[in-house]
Scaffold this motif. Sequence first.
Motif, PDB file in Angstrom:
ATOM      1  N   TYR A   1       0.582 -13.899  -2.924  1.00 48.35           N
ATOM      2  CA  TYR A   1       0.976 -12.892  -3.916  1.00 48.35           C
ATOM      3  C   TYR A   1       0.853 -11.479  -3.324  1.00 48.35           C
ATOM      4  N   GLY A   2      -0.261 -11.202  -2.648  1.00 46.87           N
ATOM      5  CA  GLY A   2      -0.410  -9.904  -2.000  1.00 46.87           C
ATOM      6  C   GLY A   2       0.613  -9.707  -0.888  1.00 46.87           C
ATOM      7  N   PHE A   3       0.870 -10.757  -0.153  1.00 44.93           N
ATOM      8  CA  PHE A   3       1.880 -10.730   0.904  1.00 44.93           C
ATOM      9  C   PHE A   3       3.247 -10.340   0.332  1.00 44.93           C
ATOM     10  N   ASN A   4       3.605 -10.923  -0.808  1.00 43.23           N
ATOM     11  CA  ASN A   4       4.884 -10.600  -1.439  1.00 43.23           C
ATOM     12  C   ASN A   4       4.903  -9.179  -2.004  1.00 43.23           C
ATOM     13  N   LEU A   5       3.734  -8.673  -2.410  1.00 45.63           N
ATOM     14  CA  LEU A   5       3.687  -7.298  -2.914  1.00 45.63           C
ATOM     15  C   LEU A   5       4.066  -6.299  -1.826  1.00 45.63           C
ATOM     16  N   ILE A   6       3.525  -6.462  -0.622  1.00 43.43           N
ATOM     17  CA  ILE A   6       3.849  -5.491   0.431  1.00 43.43           C
ATOM     18  C   ILE A   6       5.262  -5.717   0.982  1.00 43.43           C
ATOM     19  N   LEU A   7       5.869  -6.879   0.666  1.00 42.09           N
ATOM     20  CA  LEU A   7       7.252  -7.111   1.066  1.00 42.09           C
ATOM     21  C   LEU A   7       8.257  -6.656   0.008  1.00 42.09           C
ATOM     22  N   LEU A   8       7.758  -6.121  -1.116  1.00 47.59           N
ATOM     23  CA  LEU A   8       8.662  -5.644  -2.166  1.00 47.59           C
ATOM     24  C   LEU A   8       9.677  -4.629  -1.638  1.00 47.59           C
ATOM     25  N   PRO A   9       9.263  -3.596  -0.897  1.00 45.55           N
ATOM     26  CA  PRO A   9      10.265  -2.649  -0.384  1.00 45.55           C
ATOM     27  C   PRO A   9      11.252  -3.290   0.584  1.00 45.55           C
ATOM     28  N   VAL A  10      10.804  -4.293   1.329  1.00 40.29           N
ATOM     29  CA  VAL A  10      11.705  -4.986   2.259  1.00 40.29           C
ATOM     30  C   VAL A  10      12.780  -5.737   1.476  1.00 40.29           C
TER      31      VAL A  10
ATOM     32  N   ALA B 249       9.204  -0.155  10.572  1.00 42.87           N
ATOM     33  CA  ALA B 249       9.916   1.026  10.084  1.00 42.87           C
ATOM     34  C   ALA B 249       9.008   1.858   9.181  1.00 42.87           C
ATOM     35  N   THR B 250       9.225   3.162   9.175  1.00 44.95           N
ATOM     36  CA  THR B 250       8.360   4.087   8.429  1.00 44.95           C
ATOM     37  C   THR B 250       8.312   3.742   6.947  1.00 44.95           C
ATOM     38  N   PHE B 251       9.472   3.467   6.366  1.00 47.95           N
ATOM     39  CA  PHE B 251       9.518   3.187   4.927  1.00 47.95           C
ATOM     40  C   PHE B 251       8.697   1.956   4.574  1.00 47.95           C
ATOM     41  N   TYR B 252       8.741   0.946   5.425  1.00 54.14           N
ATOM     42  CA  TYR B 252       8.003  -0.279   5.144  1.00 54.14           C
ATOM     43  C   TYR B 252       6.501  -0.107   5.341  1.00 54.14           C
ATOM     44  N   LEU B 253       6.082   0.965   5.995  1.00 54.97           N
ATOM     45  CA  LEU B 253       4.661   1.282   6.114  1.00 54.97           C
ATOM     46  C   LEU B 253       4.182   2.131   4.942  1.00 54.97           C
ATOM     47  N   LEU B 254       4.990   3.116   4.559  1.00 55.91           N
ATOM     48  CA  LEU B 254       4.574   4.044   3.504  1.00 55.91           C
ATOM     49  C   LEU B 254       4.678   3.422   2.121  1.00 55.91           C
ATOM     50  N   ALA B 255       5.678   2.577   1.902  1.00 57.47           N
ATOM     51  CA  ALA B 255       5.871   2.003   0.568  1.00 57.47           C
ATOM     52  C   ALA B 255       4.666   1.171   0.110  1.00 57.47           C
ATOM     53  N   PRO B 256       4.103   0.272   0.930  1.00 57.96           N
ATOM     54  CA  PRO B 256       2.907  -0.450   0.483  1.00 57.96           C
ATOM     55  C   PRO B 256       1.731   0.491   0.199  1.00 57.96           C
ATOM     56  N   LEU B 257       1.587   1.552   1.001  1.00 63.02           N
ATOM     57  CA  LEU B 257       0.520   2.511   0.743  1.00 63.02           C
ATOM     58  C   LEU B 257       0.754   3.208  -0.596  1.00 63.02           C
ATOM     59  N   ALA B 258       2.009   3.551  -0.871  1.00 65.68           N
ATOM     60  CA  ALA B 258       2.324   4.178  -2.156  1.00 65.68           C
ATOM     61  C   ALA B 258       2.069   3.218  -3.312  1.00 65.68           C
ATOM     62  N   LEU B 259       2.349   1.940  -3.102  1.00 65.93           N
ATOM     63  CA  LEU B 259       2.102   0.946  -4.146  1.00 65.93           C
ATOM     64  C   LEU B 259       0.609   0.817  -4.428  1.00 65.93           C
ATOM     65  N   ALA B 260      -0.192   0.797  -3.370  1.00 74.54           N
ATOM     66  CA  ALA B 260      -1.644   0.727  -3.563  1.00 74.54           C
ATOM     67  C   ALA B 260      -2.155   1.964  -4.297  1.00 74.54           C
TER      68      ALA B 260
END
Length: 1002
Positions: A608-617, A650-661
Amino acid sequence: MERNSVPRLRLDGRRQWGADRRSDPHPIVPPTISEGRIARGRLAIVLTIAVWAGYIAYTIFEQFVVGKADTARRAVEAIVYMLVITGLVASAMAYLITRIGYFYRSRAHQRAPRIVLDAFLAKPRTPTVTVLVPSYQEDERVIRTTLLSAALQEYPGLRVVLLIDDPQTPRNRAARDLLLSARRLPAAIEGELSAPFGRIQSAYDRFERSLGERGQRAGTTDDMRELAAEYRAATEWLTGLGERQEMVDHTDRFFVDHIVGALGDDLATIGEALERGAEENATLPVARLVQLYSRLLAIFDAQVTSFERKRYVSLSHEPNKAMNLNSYIGLMGGSYQQVSTPLGIALVESGAGRGELTVPNPDYVLTLDADSVLMPDYCLRLVHLMEQGAYSAVAVAQTPYSAFPGAATRIERISGATTDLQHIVHQGMTQYGATFWVGANAVLRKKALDDICQVAYEGDWSIKRYIQDRTVIEDTESTIDLGVHGWTLHNYPERLAYSATPPDFGSLCIQRQRWANGGLLILSRLKDQFRARIGRGQKNRFGELFLRVNYMASIFWSSICLVVMLVYPFNSDLLNPVLLLVSVPYFMMMAADLRASGYKRVDVLRIYGFNLILLPVNLSGSIASLLQLLTGEKSQFKRTPKVRDRTTTATFYLLAPLALAALCAYTVIRDVRFHFWNNLAFAGINLVLTTYAIVAFVGVGNTVVDLFAHLRAWLYRPVSPRRRVRSTASAPAPAVTGGGAIGDWASVLHYGGERGAAGLVAVRSGQPQTGRRPAVANASHSFQEFNFFTVFQPIFELESGAVVGYEALTRFADGTSPQGGLATAQDQGLHIDLDAALIRAALASAVALPAGTWLGLNVSPDLLRRPDELTSLLDESDRPLILEIPSPEQADLERLPSGFRFAIDDAGAGYDTLAKMESLRPAILKLGPASLAGVETENARQVAIRTLVDFAAANDCTVIAEGIETAGQRDALVACGVRHGQGFYLGRPVPLERALADAAGR
């Protein structure tokens, strides 16, 4: 029998905490599913539907009947929230339903016994199979493992082709080394396999000879002992192969232990059984001994080769796997010459057996990704299945791949867990007729591929598409194409294929973004499949429709629904503790499936957490589909890197999970402050699992390093030094006029100065055209200019082998036959202009041919009827010319310019040819291939040719035999008195450069 153990080499790299501790693969045949597990699965479905229906009814009553939705905003919130819950429940239901289908199929599956497969192998003719392995800049070790797993399939006459898609001009040394190693591998592997195959073949030949010497086909104990010795030798060879394998990671260990080692164990067991039977003086029937020999031969009977489509301008260079496969499949069943053109090397179709490249047309095509491996009986079992009458309509048979056990990183382990869950889903979808082609491995019926083939054009070349590349999930759209044409797909209910998972977050993002891109584009095509089924009088099922729609669109709607729930602060009245019961059955069943697959139940939270950080992807892939739908511009195909080093994220895939947290943390603080206890639980779980996923799967250090690398690349960009542009002036080429044949300047306008100077000629009408140009059948000629080049076929004196002349032939740049190009030109009124241009180009090139040789030119009767124009063309030559005129009339020959000789074709070695010779008085008679058939052995044919040669000599005519393909034909013709000849055996039509090189070599 215990196999010799393979030395355990130390694997490169360290294992992370939380890595996969499994070492054994999944059972090939699924274990028996208990009644209790099936009952719990059914209960989960009922409970999920009941809770969802109860919540929807309760919310509608509370919000719209009681009147809590007293404003437009509250009403919209209520509707959106119910839609979000419904979307998430639909995805959960699809999983719960497919796992039940998987249970049913697992219980019903009956594995074909070994003796049935051995009998299938021993048939006089087994269906032919070609294995295609598309590869793009793969590590040599990865390719070698995949090719070996394909070549060691227990299937006879296997043809394994590595489709190398690396750039032909590597940009750096590493890329060059990858290309060179990929080119070397096929020959090296075939060489390795030739040793055991040769030994077994010799043993089988001895066995057959001994049977003939005995006078009766009966087996003996000595036969069994000799066969056992061959099985032992094969086992030892496989053990040595495992010892030679480079051990880098868990995929290598899997290959050595569970493919090479398991195959060796199986053969050793059979060898021991044969030995024990011989010791007990038991004998096997000859038919069974032949079957056992056939199996052993099939394991090592493989032809391994490679093909590079980017070498040829006549093939598509689209950068995706689909077109790599399509390019080779489109060549199947053909024979081709490699012709040098000013644009590069082109593959031009030639007659059967006359080409430099001949591609067999197999019954089945097995596709295998370069990072996957197959169990040794994969091909045999799937082809055996598809050859049965009940599966005659199956176009694609596959086993959805599983993840390699023993992954060294946490992200590989959890990614592998999702892969193994998808295996269950895909197997269950077959229960409801909703199978999708998943691409990594599959056996394809070639007849079905031919049914869905579409022909398009790239530039001047016809391009065949079997596998659609409109989207980056090409196999999904091809599934719909097959369904429209009445074909079905089948997932074989065993685990026979394994594929690597990306080892880091960067490469994983590339893979998952590609998976999420394309489903929405294909969704609308489902109606075509269902309409076609209705047209065939078949019924459509709601279950299939639901699962297909979910497969193609659930990534999009699930991601949107989850983001909406995370971001928007819904009215607290909509949040109800009963909602937890909607998701509980789904997560409990997934946890049970993980446990049954060798993972931990708690891994469901990690997923579930794995899928959360893959949301932006996932969202970026879905948005790319929508953009392609709106703009029509095809999304770029991004290959998943399969190298040992880490891939930058990619930058977006790094920042988006941080923004989600950060958003989850803010929501937790807000919920505590305003006492939103119902929402607090949801926000708190998301915060904990998102933070865990960032730390465990991305890595804090990796995140910082990648963000710093992106920032530095943004701030400091290399500046290329400006180059001085030197002004160059070239002398203008003299314009060529007359006859309507346009020479070099038209080529320059069409191709530019660099390409127009290499022998390519462009022709256009010398008069303006009015009105619409008539439609032509071949779209490759729907342009004004015809582009061609000249090749020369040598004509030999048969006794001495000296070249006495050349015949000038034409090749069109788009690969069309000369007859087709001239016919199209005639439809457009350009045939005389084109014929004149062909002659002018041939004469210009022939200037460099060896002195003392004559030149044969093909002239159309229409151009012959313009003697002034023809004379002006022929006067440009300073060498003897022979005009070859098809089916000339006496009136046409009277217009022939004086001083020129002509040649005619024969009408068979009989009276008609003699009459033509006497009436037309040609200088040369061309004896065609039909007149040469059987000349080596048929006395009547030889007598007829001798008569023809004698009659020709009496009429001052020389006989030239064309189409000589064997040494026997040449020798027989010499004996018949034929002095000159041409044909593929003597010399192929080649461009001027090769003709000169061949002449110098003689």
